[in-house]
Write an enzyme that holds these catalytic residues in place. Sequence first.
Site, PDB file in Angstrom:
ATOM      1  N   ARG A  75     -10.469 -11.619   1.926  1.00  0.00           N
ATOM      2  CA  ARG A  75     -11.392 -12.614   1.349  1.00  0.00           C
ATOM      3  C   ARG A  75     -10.763 -14.007   1.321  1.00  0.00           C
ATOM      4  O   ARG A  75     -11.475 -15.008   1.334  1.00  0.00           O
ATOM      5  CB  ARG A  75     -11.829 -12.141  -0.043  1.00  0.00           C
ATOM      6  CG  ARG A  75     -10.699 -11.997  -1.021  1.00  0.00           C
ATOM      7  CD  ARG A  75     -11.040 -11.043  -2.161  1.00  0.00           C
ATOM      8  NE  ARG A  75     -11.063  -9.648  -1.724  1.00  0.00           N
ATOM      9  CZ  ARG A  75     -11.350  -8.625  -2.518  1.00  0.00           C
ATOM     10  NH1 ARG A  75     -11.650  -8.826  -3.786  1.00  0.00           N
ATOM     11  NH2 ARG A  75     -11.351  -7.389  -2.054  1.00  0.00           N
TER      12      ARG A  75
ATOM     13  N   LYS B  59       0.840  -1.200   0.000  1.00  0.00           N
ATOM     14  CA  LYS B  59       0.000   0.000   0.000  1.00  0.00           C
ATOM     15  C   LYS B  59       0.873   1.248   0.000  1.00  0.00           C
ATOM     16  O   LYS B  59       1.998   1.216   0.494  1.00  0.00           O
ATOM     17  CB  LYS B  59      -0.864   0.028   1.276  1.00  0.00           C
ATOM     18  CG  LYS B  59      -1.958  -0.995   1.348  1.00  0.00           C
ATOM     19  CD  LYS B  59      -2.716  -0.872   2.673  1.00  0.00           C
ATOM     20  CE  LYS B  59      -3.812  -1.915   2.792  1.00  0.00           C
ATOM     21  NZ  LYS B  59      -4.897  -1.759   1.807  1.00  0.00           N
TER      22      LYS B  59
HETATM   23  N1  BES Z   1      -8.040  -3.813   4.492  1.00  0.00           N
HETATM   24  C1  BES Z   1      -8.234  -3.365   3.172  1.00  0.00           C
HETATM   25  C2  BES Z   1      -9.541  -2.609   2.989  1.00  0.00           C
HETATM   26  C3  BES Z   1      -9.593  -1.202   3.495  1.00  0.00           C
HETATM   27  C4  BES Z   1      -9.075  -0.173   2.736  1.00  0.00           C
HETATM   28  C5  BES Z   1     -10.216  -0.914   4.682  1.00  0.00           C
HETATM   29  C6  BES Z   1      -9.171   1.122   3.186  1.00  0.00           C
HETATM   30  C7  BES Z   1     -10.298   0.391   5.135  1.00  0.00           C
HETATM   31  C8  BES Z   1      -9.776   1.407   4.387  1.00  0.00           C
HETATM   32  C9  BES Z   1      -8.263  -4.541   2.192  1.00  0.00           C
HETATM   33  O1  BES Z   1      -7.506  -5.649   2.541  1.00  0.00           O
HETATM   34  C10 BES Z   1      -7.725  -4.042   0.893  1.00  0.00           C
HETATM   35  O2  BES Z   1      -6.593  -3.670   0.853  1.00  0.00           O
HETATM   36  N2  BES Z   1      -8.571  -4.015  -0.118  1.00  0.00           N
HETATM   37  C11 BES Z   1      -8.199  -3.540  -1.389  1.00  0.00           C
HETATM   38  C12 BES Z   1      -8.644  -4.568  -2.395  1.00  0.00           C
HETATM   39  C13 BES Z   1      -8.098  -4.351  -3.760  1.00  0.00           C
HETATM   40  C14 BES Z   1      -6.621  -4.638  -3.801  1.00  0.00           C
HETATM   41  C15 BES Z   1      -8.827  -5.279  -4.703  1.00  0.00           C
HETATM   42  C16 BES Z   1      -8.937  -2.222  -1.617  1.00  0.00           C
HETATM   43  O3  BES Z   1     -10.086  -2.117  -1.231  1.00  0.00           O
HETATM   44  O4  BES Z   1      -8.336  -1.304  -2.149  1.00  0.00           O
HETATM   45 ZN    ZN Z   2      -5.476  -5.549   1.876  1.00  0.00          ZN
END
Ligand code: BES
Ligand code: ZN
Length: 483
Positions: free
Chosen positions: A328, A254
């Site tokens: 997931r 990230k």
């Molecule tokens: N934990 C995150 C989701 C999240 C993002 C929660 C921002 C709260 C604030 C999750 O594991 C994630 O990173 N999701 C990605 C998925 C994507 C890579 C398909 C997302 O939502 O950007």
């Molecule tokens: Zn994630």
Amino acid sequence: MLYTRPPEVEVYSGDPFASPCKAVVIPILQDASGKPIVTLDRTGRLSEAVSLELFKAEAGSLLETTAEGKITIYAGVGRGELEGVRRGVASGVKKVVERAECALVALSHLDHQAASEALLASLLAAYRLEAFRSSRGAKLKKVLIDRSDVDLRRAIAIAEGVYLARDIANAPPHEMPPARLAERAAELFKGLAEVEVFSYERLLKEGFGGIVNVGMGSEEKPVLIVVKYSGGEGKPVALVGKTVIFDSGGINIKPSEGMNYMRADKAGGAAVLGIIWSAARAGLRLNLVGLVPAVINVPSGSSYLPSDVIKMWDGTRVEVNNTDAEGRLIIGDAIAYAAKALDAAEIIDLATLTGAIVVALGPLIAGLFTRDERLREALLASAARTGEKLWHMPLEDDYKPWLTKNAQVGDLTNSAPSRAGAAIYAALFLERFAHGKPYAHLDIAGPGMGYEASGIAPAYWPDKGLAPGYGVRLIFEYLSSRG
Ligand code: BES
Ligand code: ZN
Ligand code: ZN
């Protein structure tokens, strides 16, 4: 409890101003025409403020004075609607958390349900996570209430569950690696529920490919914590909670901005442990099984890689096109295990799953994905009663081709082809692992984390953007109403 516990509660009979407490919090209702109903006004200050229209008793408005030597907070609660009462009383209590060891909350002029919710809100408002500071600011240790017909056991059980969920969700990641969380859970639940911990070796041997792959990049290997509460007859309700102790994104790392919040990517698992705690302490008459897959998602030489194909617990082969879509994978395993090995009556998951749900619904509202009409109606009704906001989202069949579209060698991919509909994609992905059982997915990425809620969060949430323990009150209410 883990780091913090709610103030003790005692019933005090007698004049609210004669108790040993240094502070008195008095909820002030409005009448049908919106005028404040002057209550427990010992000095005339309240009447005066009301007649000068300096205090209108809107929910959240406060008037502070000193009466009979005590800090006295008149807390506007509006016309008595439950959320107004919760917010108003919580604002009042927050004013004295650092100033009094004991607060009397006057409840005798409220109706029965409002009084119960006012007590609960008082306890929630007293929460401070100070275990990681070198000095403490919060003082409040005791709450007295001036009536005896409130269900103390229920209020305390719920408050403790919410505190537990907050402590876990907000804990710094190295305070709470998977094995430590499992140990703590085993200690905490002794005598309340049975805790079984599936070690990394067992997860490997039994084919929990989702949990193993996501967790193997960290020195602190993953575990699956299974908590069984037996309070009644029949098949258990399974509660699955995403428990990513820290989500760096893994190899698909990230951006650094906002990454701190990802310590709360364990809010789903934290809520599941909180719910079971509350259910057990309140003695709800049903069976529950909590599944808490705990992992750390970090890049390293042993991390899972983009383009890896994972064999999930149920045999599904998932092609990894993004290591940041890890939630997931871990809860997919747990959901399938609940459906097939535990034969659950129904499955509910809570997961801080997608940024997309936060884009759609903002920081205060969770997304509900279910095809089951009974679950949908009951969960939305519980949301309305508790004030834990939930919005029904579609499981759109016409989007299903996305699941397989980019899978070059596996059955399906873990992450959506684009940002469009990414929360729905995740829900469609998860649904496959429920194998036809009644199933509801709660994407709590917004309210689970407390992300960007500063300035708009209800007063019974913690300050400083901490995770509020979302889901404990909601699911407890659902389970109580399920009978
Ligand atoms: N934990 C995150 C989701 C999240 C993002 C929660 C921002 C709260 C604030 C999750 O594991 C994630 O990173 N999701 C990605 C998925 C994507 C890579 C398909 C997302 O939502 O950007
Ligand atoms: Zn994630
Ligand atoms: Zn995550």
